[in-house]
Design a protein around this motif. Structure first.
Motif, PDB file in Angstrom:
ATOM      1  N   ASN A  34      -8.769  41.226 -43.787  1.00 17.84           N
ATOM      2  CA  ASN A  34     -10.116  40.660 -43.921  1.00 17.84           C
ATOM      3  C   ASN A  34     -10.188  39.642 -45.049  1.00 17.84           C
ATOM      4  OD1 ASN A  34     -11.267  42.045 -41.779  1.00 17.84           O
ATOM      5  ND2 ASN A  34     -11.762  43.821 -43.052  1.00 17.84           N
ATOM      6  N   LEU A  35      -9.478  39.893 -46.137  1.00 18.09           N
ATOM      7  CA  LEU A  35      -9.437  38.943 -47.240  1.00 18.09           C
ATOM      8  C   LEU A  35      -8.773  37.630 -46.806  1.00 18.09           C
ATOM      9  CD1 LEU A  35     -10.025  38.547 -50.273  1.00 18.09           C
ATOM     10  CD2 LEU A  35      -7.716  39.380 -50.707  1.00 18.09           C
ATOM     11  N   ILE A  36      -7.707  37.726 -46.038  1.00 18.19           N
ATOM     12  CA  ILE A  36      -7.038  36.522 -45.529  1.00 18.19           C
ATOM     13  C   ILE A  36      -7.975  35.761 -44.595  1.00 18.19           C
ATOM     14  CG2 ILE A  36      -5.099  35.669 -44.145  1.00 18.19           C
ATOM     15  CD1 ILE A  36      -3.473  38.056 -45.203  1.00 18.19           C
ATOM     16  N   TYR A  37      -8.701  36.481 -43.732  1.00 20.90           N
ATOM     17  CA  TYR A  37      -9.668  35.827 -42.844  1.00 20.90           C
ATOM     18  C   TYR A  37     -10.732  35.069 -43.642  1.00 20.90           C
ATOM     19  CZ  TYR A  37      -8.023  38.653 -38.862  1.00 20.90           C
ATOM     20  OH  TYR A  37      -7.280  39.225 -37.881  1.00 20.90           O
ATOM     21  N   LYS A  38     -11.266  35.709 -44.660  1.00 21.52           N
ATOM     22  CA  LYS A  38     -12.317  35.081 -45.460  1.00 21.52           C
ATOM     23  C   LYS A  38     -11.793  33.863 -46.212  1.00 21.52           C
ATOM     24  CE  LYS A  38     -15.044  39.247 -46.090  1.00 21.52           C
ATOM     25  NZ  LYS A  38     -15.503  40.266 -47.033  1.00 21.52           N
TER      26      LYS A  38
ATOM     27  N   LEU B  54     -14.725  24.343 -46.187  1.00 22.20           N
ATOM     28  CA  LEU B  54     -14.692  23.332 -47.239  1.00 22.20           C
ATOM     29  C   LEU B  54     -14.087  22.031 -46.725  1.00 22.20           C
ATOM     30  CD1 LEU B  54     -13.683  25.393 -50.392  1.00 22.20           C
ATOM     31  CD2 LEU B  54     -15.878  24.328 -49.905  1.00 22.20           C
ATOM     32  N   GLY B  55     -13.060  22.141 -45.897  1.00 20.25           N
ATOM     33  CA  GLY B  55     -12.478  20.947 -45.293  1.00 20.25           C
ATOM     34  C   GLY B  55     -13.464  20.241 -44.382  1.00 20.25           C
ATOM     35  N   LEU B  56     -14.219  21.001 -43.599  1.00 22.52           N
ATOM     36  CA  LEU B  56     -15.216  20.395 -42.715  1.00 22.52           C
ATOM     37  C   LEU B  56     -16.339  19.725 -43.501  1.00 22.52           C
ATOM     38  CD1 LEU B  56     -15.664  22.932 -39.777  1.00 22.52           C
ATOM     39  CD2 LEU B  56     -14.430  20.774 -39.780  1.00 22.52           C
ATOM     40  N   VAL B  57     -16.744  20.347 -44.601  1.00 21.86           N
ATOM     41  CA  VAL B  57     -17.800  19.765 -45.429  1.00 21.86           C
ATOM     42  C   VAL B  57     -17.293  18.495 -46.110  1.00 21.86           C
ATOM     43  CG1 VAL B  57     -19.174  20.160 -47.519  1.00 21.86           C
ATOM     44  CG2 VAL B  57     -19.052  21.915 -45.755  1.00 21.86           C
ATOM     45  N   ALA B  58     -16.025  18.458 -46.471  1.00 24.63           N
ATOM     46  CA  ALA B  58     -15.467  17.301 -47.176  1.00 24.63           C
ATOM     47  C   ALA B  58     -15.301  16.085 -46.273  1.00 24.63           C
ATOM     48  CB  ALA B  58     -14.121  17.668 -47.792  1.00 24.63           C
ATOM     49  N   ILE B  59     -15.130  16.283 -44.981  1.00 18.77           N
ATOM     50  CA  ILE B  59     -14.861  15.165 -44.071  1.00 18.77           C
ATOM     51  C   ILE B  59     -15.958  14.099 -44.105  1.00 18.77           C
ATOM     52  CG2 ILE B  59     -14.627  14.546 -41.626  1.00 18.77           C
ATOM     53  CD1 ILE B  59     -12.937  17.080 -41.293  1.00 18.77           C
ATOM     54  N   PRO B  60     -17.246  14.439 -43.987  1.00 14.08           N
ATOM     55  CA  PRO B  60     -18.259  13.371 -44.029  1.00 14.08           C
ATOM     56  C   PRO B  60     -18.301  12.621 -45.354  1.00 14.08           C
ATOM     57  CG  PRO B  60     -19.215  15.402 -43.189  1.00 14.08           C
ATOM     58  CD  PRO B  60     -17.850  15.735 -43.665  1.00 14.08           C
ATOM     59  N   PHE B  61     -18.091  13.337 -46.457  1.00 11.53           N
ATOM     60  CA  PHE B  61     -18.099  12.672 -47.757  1.00 11.53           C
ATOM     61  C   PHE B  61     -16.931  11.702 -47.895  1.00 11.53           C
ATOM     62  CE2 PHE B  61     -20.465  16.629 -48.694  1.00 11.53           C
ATOM     63  CZ  PHE B  61     -21.658  16.046 -49.111  1.00 11.53           C
TER      64      PHE B  61
ATOM     65  N   SER C 289      -8.824  21.276 -43.454  1.00 10.37           N
ATOM     66  CA  SER C 289      -9.380  22.094 -42.373  1.00 10.37           C
ATOM     67  C   SER C 289      -8.269  22.757 -41.570  1.00 10.37           C
ATOM     68  CB  SER C 289     -10.250  21.250 -41.454  1.00 10.37           C
ATOM     69  OG  SER C 289     -11.369  20.775 -42.146  1.00 10.37           O
ATOM     70  N   LEU C 290      -7.222  22.014 -41.295  1.00 14.36           N
ATOM     71  CA  LEU C 290      -6.099  22.587 -40.548  1.00 14.36           C
ATOM     72  C   LEU C 290      -5.396  23.676 -41.346  1.00 14.36           C
ATOM     73  CD1 LEU C 290      -4.575  19.418 -38.865  1.00 14.36           C
ATOM     74  CD2 LEU C 290      -5.944  21.215 -37.816  1.00 14.36           C
ATOM     75  N   LEU C 291      -5.330  23.502 -42.657  1.00 12.53           N
ATOM     76  CA  LEU C 291      -4.758  24.543 -43.505  1.00 12.53           C
ATOM     77  C   LEU C 291      -5.588  25.828 -43.403  1.00 12.53           C
ATOM     78  CD1 LEU C 291      -2.695  25.414 -45.678  1.00 12.53           C
ATOM     79  CD2 LEU C 291      -4.337  24.565 -47.368  1.00 12.53           C
ATOM     80  N   GLY C 292      -6.900  25.682 -43.366  1.00 11.49           N
ATOM     81  CA  GLY C 292      -7.768  26.848 -43.194  1.00 11.49           C
ATOM     82  C   GLY C 292      -7.514  27.559 -41.878  1.00 11.49           C
ATOM     83  N   VAL C 293      -7.312  26.783 -40.813  1.00 11.20           N
ATOM     84  CA  VAL C 293      -7.005  27.379 -39.509  1.00 11.20           C
ATOM     85  C   VAL C 293      -5.669  28.124 -39.574  1.00 11.20           C
ATOM     86  CG1 VAL C 293      -6.447  26.845 -37.101  1.00 11.20           C
ATOM     87  CG2 VAL C 293      -8.375  25.723 -38.211  1.00 11.20           C
TER      88      VAL C 293
ATOM     89  N   THR D  99     -13.085  30.079 -45.530  1.00 12.78           N
ATOM     90  CA  THR D  99     -13.643  29.294 -46.632  1.00 12.78           C
ATOM     91  C   THR D  99     -12.938  27.953 -46.762  1.00 12.78           C
ATOM     92  OG1 THR D  99     -14.223  31.322 -47.802  1.00 12.78           O
ATOM     93  CG2 THR D  99     -14.126  29.304 -49.104  1.00 12.78           C
ATOM     94  N   VAL D 100     -11.612  27.958 -46.698  1.00 15.23           N
ATOM     95  CA  VAL D 100     -10.862  26.705 -46.781  1.00 15.23           C
ATOM     96  C   VAL D 100     -11.206  25.802 -45.601  1.00 15.23           C
ATOM     97  CG1 VAL D 100      -8.540  25.705 -46.697  1.00 15.23           C
ATOM     98  CG2 VAL D 100      -8.981  27.682 -48.131  1.00 15.23           C
ATOM     99  N   PHE D 101     -11.316  26.380 -44.416  1.00 13.86           N
ATOM    100  CA  PHE D 101     -11.678  25.601 -43.225  1.00 13.86           C
ATOM    101  C   PHE D 101     -13.051  24.958 -43.388  1.00 13.86           C
ATOM    102  CE2 PHE D 101     -13.727  25.511 -39.006  1.00 13.86           C
ATOM    103  CZ  PHE D 101     -12.929  24.553 -38.405  1.00 13.86           C
TER     104      PHE D 101
END
Length: 81
Positions: free
Chosen positions: A51-55, A63-70, A10-14, A59-61
């Motif tokens: 815009n591509l860098i933002y997207k 995915l990191g947030l979704v992975a945390i609960p799992f 998630s931090l990498l996404g930020v 997306t990485v951010f």
């Protein structure tokens, strides 16, 4: 340890989104009022890259947030065994 890796994703996404902001300020800037076609094409090109860098960062951010609960649930399951 896995939980820290999930937070790191998630931090990498930020950081990627922040890199997009820096790119946006450095290369895109404020749009021209009445630009000639060459400057408009250059502005559109760099704006599309930002815009591509933002997207990608968003997306990485996410995915990191979704992975945390799992990861958290898997870590709790291993502690019980």
């Amino acid at each position: 340890m896995r939980f820290i890796k999930a937070i790191g994703i998630s931090l990498l996404g930020v950081l990627i989104v922040f890199a997009g902001v820096v790119y946006d300020f450095m290369f895109v800037g404020i749009p021209y009022q009445d630009p000639p076609p060459e400057l408009l094409a250059d502005y559109n090109f760099h704006s599309a890259i930002a815009n591509l860098i933002y997207k990608a960062g968003g997306t990485v951010f996410l995915l990191g947030l979704v992975a945390i609960p799992f990861v958290w649930k898997m870590a709790k399951g291993k502690k019980r065994d």
